[in-house]
Enzyme design. Structure first.
Site, PDB file in Angstrom:
ATOM      1  N   TYR A 178      15.766 -25.182  21.463  1.00  0.00           N
ATOM      2  CA  TYR A 178      15.914 -23.816  21.977  1.00  0.00           C
ATOM      3  C   TYR A 178      14.619 -23.050  21.772  1.00  0.00           C
ATOM      4  O   TYR A 178      14.082 -22.988  20.667  1.00  0.00           O
ATOM      5  CB  TYR A 178      17.054 -23.075  21.277  1.00  0.00           C
ATOM      6  CG  TYR A 178      17.030 -21.623  21.651  1.00  0.00           C
ATOM      7  CD1 TYR A 178      17.434 -21.213  22.924  1.00  0.00           C
ATOM      8  CD2 TYR A 178      16.532 -20.664  20.783  1.00  0.00           C
ATOM      9  CE1 TYR A 178      17.353 -19.894  23.299  1.00  0.00           C
ATOM     10  CE2 TYR A 178      16.454 -19.335  21.156  1.00  0.00           C
ATOM     11  CZ  TYR A 178      16.862 -18.955  22.411  1.00  0.00           C
ATOM     12  OH  TYR A 178      16.765 -17.647  22.782  1.00  0.00           O
ATOM     13  N   HIS A 227      20.516 -20.334  17.269  1.00  0.00           N
ATOM     14  CA  HIS A 227      21.215 -20.481  18.547  1.00  0.00           C
ATOM     15  C   HIS A 227      22.543 -21.196  18.397  1.00  0.00           C
ATOM     16  O   HIS A 227      22.926 -22.039  19.219  1.00  0.00           O
ATOM     17  CB  HIS A 227      20.339 -21.144  19.603  1.00  0.00           C
ATOM     18  CG  HIS A 227      20.395 -20.435  20.928  1.00  0.00           C
ATOM     19  ND1 HIS A 227      20.932 -20.984  22.061  1.00  0.00           N
ATOM     20  CD2 HIS A 227      20.012 -19.197  21.276  1.00  0.00           C
ATOM     21  CE1 HIS A 227      20.877 -20.124  23.057  1.00  0.00           C
ATOM     22  NE2 HIS A 227      20.307 -19.025  22.601  1.00  0.00           N
TER      23      HIS A 227
END
Length: 421
Positions: A178, A227
């Protein structure tokens, strides 16, 4: 474009003047390659219209359809000043309420009505909210590269340009990282060689911050976004491993499905916890504030229905000592970014604002787009949001489909098990 009156949606009280909503339509454009949804609400006063952010970039077709076929018709014939009643009506009208699609559609009309209110009053929206408690919103940018060295270089450039805070992510083998690039074929011999390995992530992330604190110095505020990929125990282990590097916040350490464990994670973490980006319910956002799950409430304002519900959450944060840190990357339109800043400068609960450097094409499509000055975002002083939309130019940037969805489907462990994106 919706244009037929619907008398059954009229308020049960007489309006003080003849001003009415005459049209509601979604506008989808992607001048940066990211699909943005903006709602335009027109009125019976020629030239008086409002713009609101309805961006849910992963399902922009669904939001546009909801605005055009379901939400928009409810506004026709209404007085645009009745913002509270209209937003409640739209919220309840679907019976099964909430969710990111319907809330994003609601946000578009809600923010557009606030834009109209500011234009009618000749005032920026932040003055309608009670005026400023600060001059501008302090912001951070994101540094994320394939290697630790490149990530540090990006962070150094951000700080040298005037910012005081930076969020750090770095890549590793595999494609599921991410906020930073990975490398294909990172785990040869595995069922899914392009996978993302949680144990490697837990080992390498503290090394990134050890290097960052050593090279960037003591002053910058450093952040990191998990995330939502860790279990509560893993999140606590990571937070404790990062303790020596004094993070400004650790973001979204666990998935929304496990937010009942957020208080446990927050209690064990030595740094502030920011969470809430994936929530699409005001009640759920209020719950993690009330139950002690967050130090900073971090929402995508469109996904909870716009400015009207967000300002109620702001009041709750003020009363409970929780800060705000609104979500605002490339998939928030300049109109939505302006709404974030209006909230930022009008509440003592504000802590930090995610920033994004819109390219020139976005500024051309959205005249008045707010840009940073020495790492601060200042609200426009023009009436409403102070932002317009060039529809002819917007039409030159049609959105592409399935960009995020295709990436999300590739976020898997080396054994092939799918991960939260």
């Amino acid at each position: 474009m919706t244009s037929l009156p619907m008398p059954e949606t009229q308020a049960p009280w007489p309006a003080r003047d003849a001003l009415r909503v005459t049209g509601v339509r979604p506008i989808v454009t992607a001048p940066e390659g990211v699909p943005l949804v903006v709602v335009r609400v027109d009125t019976s006063d020629p030239g008086l219209y409002g713009l609101g952010c309805a961006t849910f970039t992963q399902r922009f077709h669904a939001v546009a359809a909801a605005v055009e076929h379901h939400v928009g018709p409810l506004l026709i014939g209404r007085h645009p000043a009745d913002i509270e009643d209209i937003t409640r009506m739209v919220h309840f009208s679907s019976y099964w309420r909430g969710g990111p699609v319907l809330n994003s559609a609601l946000s578009g009309v809600d923010q557009a009505l606030w834009d109209i209110a500011g234009k009618r009053a000749g005032m920026p929206v932040y003055e309608l909210l009670g005026g400023r408690v600060r001059a501008a919103a302090d912001t951070y940018l994101h540094a994320g590269a394939a290697t630790v060295e490149e990530t540090i270089e990006e962070a150094q450039a951000i700080l040298a340009s005037g910012y005081r805070h930076v969020r750090l992510q770095t890549g590793a083998p595999g494609l599921g990282h991410y906020g930073s690039p990975g490398s294909p074929g990172g785990y040869p011999g595995s069922p899914y060689p392009d996978g993302w390995d949680v144990q490697r992530y837990l080992r390498d992330t503290p090394k990134l911050f050890e290097r960052a604190r050593g090279e960037l110095g003591e002053e910058p505020g450093l952040m990191h976004d998990v995330h939502s990929r860790l279990t509560p125990k893993q999140a606590i282990a990571l937070a404790r491993a990062l303790e020596p590097y004094r993070l400004f916040f650790l973001e979204d350490p666990i998935a929304p499905e496990f937010y009942d464990r957020l208080p446990e994670v927050r209690a064990a973490a030595p740094m502030p916890i920011a969470a809430g980006e994936q929530l699409s319910s005001v009640a759920d956002a209020a719950r993690i504030v009330r139950e002690g799950g967050v130090d900073l409430l971090r929402l995508h304002v469109s996904s909870v229905g716009g400015l009207t519900p967000a300002r109620k959450l702001v009041a709750l944060c003020e009363l409970t000592g929780v800060g705000t840190a609104w979500h605002s990357p490339a998939d928030v339109s300049p109109v939505g970014a302006a709404a974030n800043v209006a909230l930022d400068v009008t509440t003592p609960a504000f802590q930090i604002q995610e920033g994004h450097l819109y390219p020139e094409a976005v500024h051309e499509v959205f005249p008045g787009t707010i840009g940073p000055v020495n790492g601060y975002l200042y609200p426009n002083d023009a009436p409403g949001w102070g932002i317009d939309l060039d529809e002819a130019l917007a039409a030159k940037y049609p959105p592409l489909e399935h960009l995020h969805e295709r990436w999300s489907a590739r976020v898997r462990r080396p054994d092939g098990g799918i991960e939260p994106p």
